[in-house]
Design a protein around this motif. Structure first.
Motif, PDB file in Angstrom:
ATOM      1  N   GLY A  32      -0.669 -15.211   2.728  1.00  0.00           N
ATOM      2  CA  GLY A  32      -2.071 -14.377   2.293  1.00  0.00           C
ATOM      3  C   GLY A  32      -1.514 -13.117   1.154  1.00  0.00           C
ATOM      4  N   ALA A  33      -2.206 -12.932   0.589  1.00  0.00           N
ATOM      5  CA  ALA A  33      -2.120 -11.466  -0.749  1.00  0.00           C
ATOM      6  C   ALA A  33      -1.768 -10.380   0.061  1.00  0.00           C
ATOM      7  CB  ALA A  33      -3.475 -11.285  -0.815  1.00  0.00           C
ATOM      8  N   CYS A  34       0.078 -10.046  -0.744  1.00  0.00           N
ATOM      9  CA  CYS A  34       0.112  -8.778  -0.731  1.00  0.00           C
ATOM     10  C   CYS A  34      -0.249  -8.052  -1.847  1.00  0.00           C
ATOM     11  CB  CYS A  34       1.315  -8.594  -0.194  1.00  0.00           C
ATOM     12  SG  CYS A  34       1.375  -9.681   0.933  1.00  0.00           S
ATOM     13  N   MET A  35      -0.841  -6.421  -1.978  1.00  0.00           N
ATOM     14  CA  MET A  35      -1.292  -5.238  -2.763  1.00  0.00           C
ATOM     15  C   MET A  35       0.322  -4.439  -2.298  1.00  0.00           C
ATOM     16  SD  MET A  35      -3.753  -2.980  -2.839  1.00  0.00           S
ATOM     17  CE  MET A  35      -5.825  -4.288  -2.770  1.00  0.00           C
ATOM     18  N   PHE A  36       0.898  -4.389  -4.189  1.00  0.00           N
ATOM     19  CA  PHE A  36       2.064  -3.695  -4.055  1.00  0.00           C
ATOM     20  C   PHE A  36       2.027  -2.392  -4.990  1.00  0.00           C
ATOM     21  CE2 PHE A  36       3.328  -7.645  -2.734  1.00  0.00           C
ATOM     22  CZ  PHE A  36       4.414  -7.020  -1.925  1.00  0.00           C
ATOM     23  N   LEU A  37       2.246  -1.265  -4.822  1.00  0.00           N
ATOM     24  CA  LEU A  37       2.582  -0.286  -5.291  1.00  0.00           C
ATOM     25  C   LEU A  37       3.562  -0.021  -6.491  1.00  0.00           C
ATOM     26  CD1 LEU A  37       0.754   3.224  -3.517  1.00  0.00           C
ATOM     27  CD2 LEU A  37       0.392   2.499  -5.816  1.00  0.00           C
ATOM     28  N   VAL A  38       3.939   0.429  -7.622  1.00  0.00           N
ATOM     29  CA  VAL A  38       5.128  -0.084  -8.799  1.00  0.00           C
ATOM     30  C   VAL A  38       4.769   1.381  -9.918  1.00  0.00           C
ATOM     31  CG1 VAL A  38       5.303  -2.732  -9.043  1.00  0.00           C
ATOM     32  CG2 VAL A  38       4.119  -2.032 -10.321  1.00  0.00           C
ATOM     33  N   ASP A  39       6.189   1.831 -10.140  1.00  0.00           N
ATOM     34  CA  ASP A  39       6.632   2.475 -10.773  1.00  0.00           C
ATOM     35  C   ASP A  39       6.262   1.713 -12.370  1.00  0.00           C
ATOM     36  OD1 ASP A  39       7.105   5.252  -9.981  1.00  0.00           O
ATOM     37  OD2 ASP A  39       8.560   4.213  -9.169  1.00  0.00           O
ATOM     38  N   LEU A  40       5.446   2.549 -13.435  1.00  0.00           N
ATOM     39  CA  LEU A  40       5.597   1.873 -14.952  1.00  0.00           C
ATOM     40  C   LEU A  40       6.259   2.645 -16.019  1.00  0.00           C
ATOM     41  CD1 LEU A  40       1.703  -0.091 -14.567  1.00  0.00           C
ATOM     42  CD2 LEU A  40       4.644  -1.246 -13.991  1.00  0.00           C
ATOM     43  N   ARG A  99      11.550  -6.723  -8.730  1.00  0.00           N
ATOM     44  CA  ARG A  99      11.731  -6.551  -6.829  1.00  0.00           C
ATOM     45  C   ARG A  99      10.915  -4.734  -6.870  1.00  0.00           C
ATOM     46  NH1 ARG A  99      15.793  -8.711  -4.791  1.00  0.00           N
ATOM     47  NH2 ARG A  99      16.390  -7.052  -3.682  1.00  0.00           N
ATOM     48  N   VAL A 100      10.211  -4.969  -5.651  1.00  0.00           N
ATOM     49  CA  VAL A 100       9.829  -3.922  -5.422  1.00  0.00           C
ATOM     50  C   VAL A 100       9.749  -3.310  -3.781  1.00  0.00           C
ATOM     51  CG1 VAL A 100       7.234  -2.840  -4.953  1.00  0.00           C
ATOM     52  CG2 VAL A 100       7.319  -4.547  -6.438  1.00  0.00           C
ATOM     53  N   PRO A 101      10.379  -2.028  -3.587  1.00  0.00           N
ATOM     54  CA  PRO A 101      10.843  -1.868  -2.086  1.00  0.00           C
ATOM     55  C   PRO A 101       9.570  -2.000  -1.258  1.00  0.00           C
ATOM     56  CG  PRO A 101      11.594   0.097  -3.273  1.00  0.00           C
ATOM     57  CD  PRO A 101      11.112  -0.748  -4.070  1.00  0.00           C
ATOM     58  N   ALA A 102      10.272  -2.852  -0.320  1.00  0.00           N
ATOM     59  CA  ALA A 102       9.182  -2.930   0.889  1.00  0.00           C
ATOM     60  C   ALA A 102       8.871  -1.916   1.576  1.00  0.00           C
ATOM     61  CB  ALA A 102       9.808  -3.113   2.025  1.00  0.00           C
ATOM     62  N   ASP A 103       8.125  -0.465   1.212  1.00  0.00           N
ATOM     63  CA  ASP A 103       7.564   0.302   2.512  1.00  0.00           C
ATOM     64  C   ASP A 103       6.944   1.050   0.709  1.00  0.00           C
ATOM     65  OD1 ASP A 103       9.432   1.977  -0.264  1.00  0.00           O
ATOM     66  OD2 ASP A 103       9.945   3.357   1.395  1.00  0.00           O
ATOM     67  N   GLN A 104       6.250  -0.153  -0.847  1.00  0.00           N
ATOM     68  CA  GLN A 104       5.459   0.572  -1.781  1.00  0.00           C
ATOM     69  C   GLN A 104       5.011  -0.450  -1.847  1.00  0.00           C
ATOM     70  OE1 GLN A 104       8.496   1.993  -4.610  1.00  0.00           O
ATOM     71  NE2 GLN A 104       6.638   0.677  -5.661  1.00  0.00           N
ATOM     72  N   MET A 105       4.297  -1.109  -0.156  1.00  0.00           N
ATOM     73  CA  MET A 105       3.484  -2.380  -0.425  1.00  0.00           C
ATOM     74  C   MET A 105       2.415  -1.602   0.880  1.00  0.00           C
ATOM     75  SD  MET A 105       2.913  -5.361   2.289  1.00  0.00           S
ATOM     76  CE  MET A 105       4.580  -6.773   1.764  1.00  0.00           C
ATOM     77  N   LEU A 106       1.143  -1.673   0.191  1.00  0.00           N
ATOM     78  CA  LEU A 106       0.028  -1.281   0.744  1.00  0.00           C
ATOM     79  C   LEU A 106      -0.066  -1.866   1.854  1.00  0.00           C
ATOM     80  CD1 LEU A 106      -2.583  -0.325  -2.024  1.00  0.00           C
ATOM     81  CD2 LEU A 106      -1.322   1.663  -0.489  1.00  0.00           C
ATOM     82  N   GLY A 107      -0.436  -1.006   3.586  1.00  0.00           N
ATOM     83  CA  GLY A 107      -0.366  -2.315   4.633  1.00  0.00           C
ATOM     84  C   GLY A 107       0.810  -2.708   4.541  1.00  0.00           C
ATOM     85  N   ALA A 108       0.203  -4.238   5.079  1.00  0.00           N
ATOM     86  CA  ALA A 108       1.172  -4.983   5.871  1.00  0.00           C
ATOM     87  C   ALA A 108       1.077  -6.638   5.373  1.00  0.00           C
ATOM     88  CB  ALA A 108       1.299  -5.952   7.614  1.00  0.00           C
ATOM     89  N   SER A 109       1.826  -7.483   4.397  1.00  0.00           N
ATOM     90  CA  SER A 109       1.716  -8.759   4.256  1.00  0.00           C
ATOM     91  C   SER A 109       0.440  -9.889   5.086  1.00  0.00           C
ATOM     92  CB  SER A 109       2.815 -10.163   4.935  1.00  0.00           C
ATOM     93  OG  SER A 109       3.079 -10.695   3.857  1.00  0.00           O
ATOM     94  N   GLY A 110      -0.447  -9.805   4.144  1.00  0.00           N
ATOM     95  CA  GLY A 110      -1.138 -10.910   4.398  1.00  0.00           C
ATOM     96  C   GLY A 110      -2.727  -9.636   4.517  1.00  0.00           C
ATOM     97  N   GLU A 111      -2.607  -8.490   4.617  1.00  0.00           N
ATOM     98  CA  GLU A 111      -3.732  -7.220   4.178  1.00  0.00           C
ATOM     99  C   GLU A 111      -4.945  -6.799   3.306  1.00  0.00           C
ATOM    100  OE1 GLU A 111      -2.857  -5.379   8.270  1.00  0.00           O
ATOM    101  OE2 GLU A 111      -2.205  -4.657   6.373  1.00  0.00           O
ATOM    102  N   GLY A 112      -3.560  -7.905   1.750  1.00  0.00           N
ATOM    103  CA  GLY A 112      -4.010  -7.297   0.005  1.00  0.00           C
ATOM    104  C   GLY A 112      -5.554  -7.444   0.552  1.00  0.00           C
ATOM    105  N   PHE A 113      -6.283  -8.922   0.954  1.00  0.00           N
ATOM    106  CA  PHE A 113      -7.994  -8.615  -0.198  1.00  0.00           C
ATOM    107  C   PHE A 113      -8.811  -7.978   0.490  1.00  0.00           C
ATOM    108  CE2 PHE A 113      -7.090 -13.484  -1.043  1.00  0.00           C
ATOM    109  CZ  PHE A 113      -7.006 -13.140  -2.187  1.00  0.00           C
ATOM    110  N   GLN A 114      -8.060  -7.178   2.396  1.00  0.00           N
ATOM    111  CA  GLN A 114      -8.331  -6.136   3.018  1.00  0.00           C
ATOM    112  C   GLN A 114      -8.986  -4.952   2.445  1.00  0.00           C
ATOM    113  OE1 GLN A 114      -6.834  -5.764   6.782  1.00  0.00           O
ATOM    114  NE2 GLN A 114      -7.129  -3.344   6.510  1.00  0.00           N
ATOM    115  N   TYR A 115      -7.967  -5.080   1.532  1.00  0.00           N
ATOM    116  CA  TYR A 115      -7.112  -3.428   1.034  1.00  0.00           C
ATOM    117  C   TYR A 115      -8.472  -3.594  -0.655  1.00  0.00           C
ATOM    118  CZ  TYR A 115      -4.226  -1.171   4.473  1.00  0.00           C
ATOM    119  OH  TYR A 115      -3.507  -0.946   5.357  1.00  0.00           O
ATOM    120  N   ALA A 116      -8.313  -4.907  -1.232  1.00  0.00           N
ATOM    121  CA  ALA A 116      -9.182  -4.782  -2.449  1.00  0.00           C
ATOM    122  C   ALA A 116     -10.654  -4.788  -2.021  1.00  0.00           C
ATOM    123  CB  ALA A 116      -9.090  -6.432  -2.875  1.00  0.00           C
ATOM    124  N   GLN A 117     -11.114  -4.941  -0.620  1.00  0.00           N
ATOM    125  CA  GLN A 117     -12.913  -4.815  -0.324  1.00  0.00           C
ATOM    126  C   GLN A 117     -12.695  -3.070  -0.863  1.00  0.00           C
ATOM    127  OE1 GLN A 117     -15.138  -6.879  -0.382  1.00  0.00           O
ATOM    128  NE2 GLN A 117     -13.774  -8.174  -0.561  1.00  0.00           N
TER     129      GLN A 117
END
Length: 398
Positions: free
Chosen positions: A190-198, A229-247
């Motif tokens: 499923g979809a995942c959402m990550f926060l990253v430094d740029l 490479r993104v640290p796992a603690d920079q995922m919003l929520g859990a794997s597969g919940e990306g679309f939920q947060y996009a909503q």
């Protein structure tokens, strides 16, 4: 919404409007802004935000205690900030930052808010939302289920690969929110959402698109994500919940687009009205010619209907609903109405309307792009038509 809340919003909105009209509008002629470039340059953004900070109108929809104005209150403020295309840039109410701040304020952990949200709220950093993909490569656009960007777990990190397109503000952004499709071996896809430094060397901007609009810093980028490479603690929520947060982000972000561009069209109509009330042609003022006067009358109707649609949808969101259907209806109604307004303003002003002598020409270009951004009119209507069918079948089962 209590009267006290709306009074508070009007006080803030009045300050924002005075700042935009007195300080920001003169910058529209700044030679640093390319007519069809990739948005205001970074030095100008910093200068404008410095002035907004000094005037006490930076990020005015988020209060000193970190709380967010209601959507109905936000509408009052963002409409005023939109009176100039540079207003949202200066006041830090622009896309995609405004939507990203809303999302992080709703679902980000305290640590993620400290690292990624705080510099956005102060206006010291810009952000980008990485979802859309190149259409000529079969990637996700209006249909996010077509997403080809992937992420896979690797120890305490995730590794992201893919291509993205039309990523607003990626050039110069310090915060990124990346959408990707999980390829976890345990089946938690499923979809995942990550926060990253740029910036990050694993994210390569291939080119900036030459688009019809030109108000957003950093333009719209096509880019490649190569083993990020993104640290796992920079995922919003859990794997597969990306679309939920996009909503969570989706409806308010659609609505705030409507707010800002309503402000721009109010200003364009002011300019066209002044032109028609001063310009003589064929023995009388333009406004006294029925064809012109009726266009201005139609503008007043479309502007007021847009304001009412925004207020209605904002009230739905303030009631706790995701407002997916209502925001689709509002996005269609407002973007189409504002296109009519902007087009009439150009027409009323004739040759002056298609020149860069006033901001009307830019507003026309920006509104034309708005009819596509955050979902084309036809996609929203298709989604609404599916709801019509579903609702009918519920009432009349076979």
């Amino acid at each position: 919404m209590s009267g006290v809340g709306m009074e508070r919003a009007e006080v803030i909105a009045d300050r924002v409007e005075a700042f935009v009209r007195d300080v920001i509008i003169p910058y529209e002629k700044d030679l640093r802004i390319a007519v069809h470039g990739h948005g205001p340059p970074e030095d100008l953004v910093a200068e404008l935000r410095g002035k907004a900070r000094a005037a006490g109108v930076i990020t005015p929809h988020i209060l000193a205690d970190g709380s967010h104005l209601s959507q109905r209150e936000t509408a009052r403020v963002l409409i005023r900030s939109g009176l100039s295309p540079l207003g949202p840039v200066a006041c830090n109410t622009m896309a995609p930052d405004e939507g990203n701040m809303y999302l992080l304020g709703k679902v980000g952990s305290p640590e993620l808010q400290r690292r990624f949200l705080a510099p956005l709220v102060t206006g010291e950093a810009r952000s980008a939302f990485f979802m859309t993909e190149p259409a000529n490569e079969g990637g996700a656009g209006s249909d996010p289920s077509m997403m080809q960007t992937t992420c896979r777990p690797d120890g305490n990190h995730w590794v992201i690969n893919g291509r993205k397109a039309f990523i607003t503000g990626a050039q110069g952004a310090r915060v990124g929110i990346i959408m990707a499709r999980s390829e976890a071996a345990d089946g938690t896809g499923g979809a995942c959402m990550f926060l990253v430094d740029l910036p990050d060397p694993a994210i390569r901007i291939d080119r900036l698109l030459d688009t019809i609009d030109s108000s957003m810093p950093g333009g719209h980028a096509v880019l490649t994500i190569d083993n990020l490479r993104v640290p796992a603690d920079q995922m919003l929520g859990a794997s597969g919940e990306g679309f939920q947060y996009a909503q969570v982000r989706l409806s308010p972000a659609r609505l705030s687009h409507c707010m800002r561009w309503l402000g721009a069209c109010i200003r364009a109509n002011e300019i066209a009205t002044a032109y028609a009330c001063k310009r003589m042609a064929f023995g009388k003022l333009l406004v006294d010619h029925e064809g012109v006067g009726f266009m201005l009358a139609d503008n007043l109707i479309d502007l007021r209907q847009s304001e009412l649609m925004i207020d209605w949808c904002a009230g739905v969101l303030d009631g706790g609903s995701l407002g997916t259907v209502e925001s689709s209806m509002t996005k269609v109604a407002v973007s189409e109405a504002l296109m009519r307004v902007a087009d009439r303003c150009v027409q009323i002003m004739g040759g002056t309307g298609v020149s860069g002598d006033t901001v009307v020409e830019q507003v026309f270009r920006e509104i034309r792009a708005f009819r596509i951004y955050d979902g084309p009119t036809e996609v929203h209507k298709w989604s609404l038509a599916k709801k019509v069918k579903r609702d009918f079948l519920k009432r009349h089962p076979a």
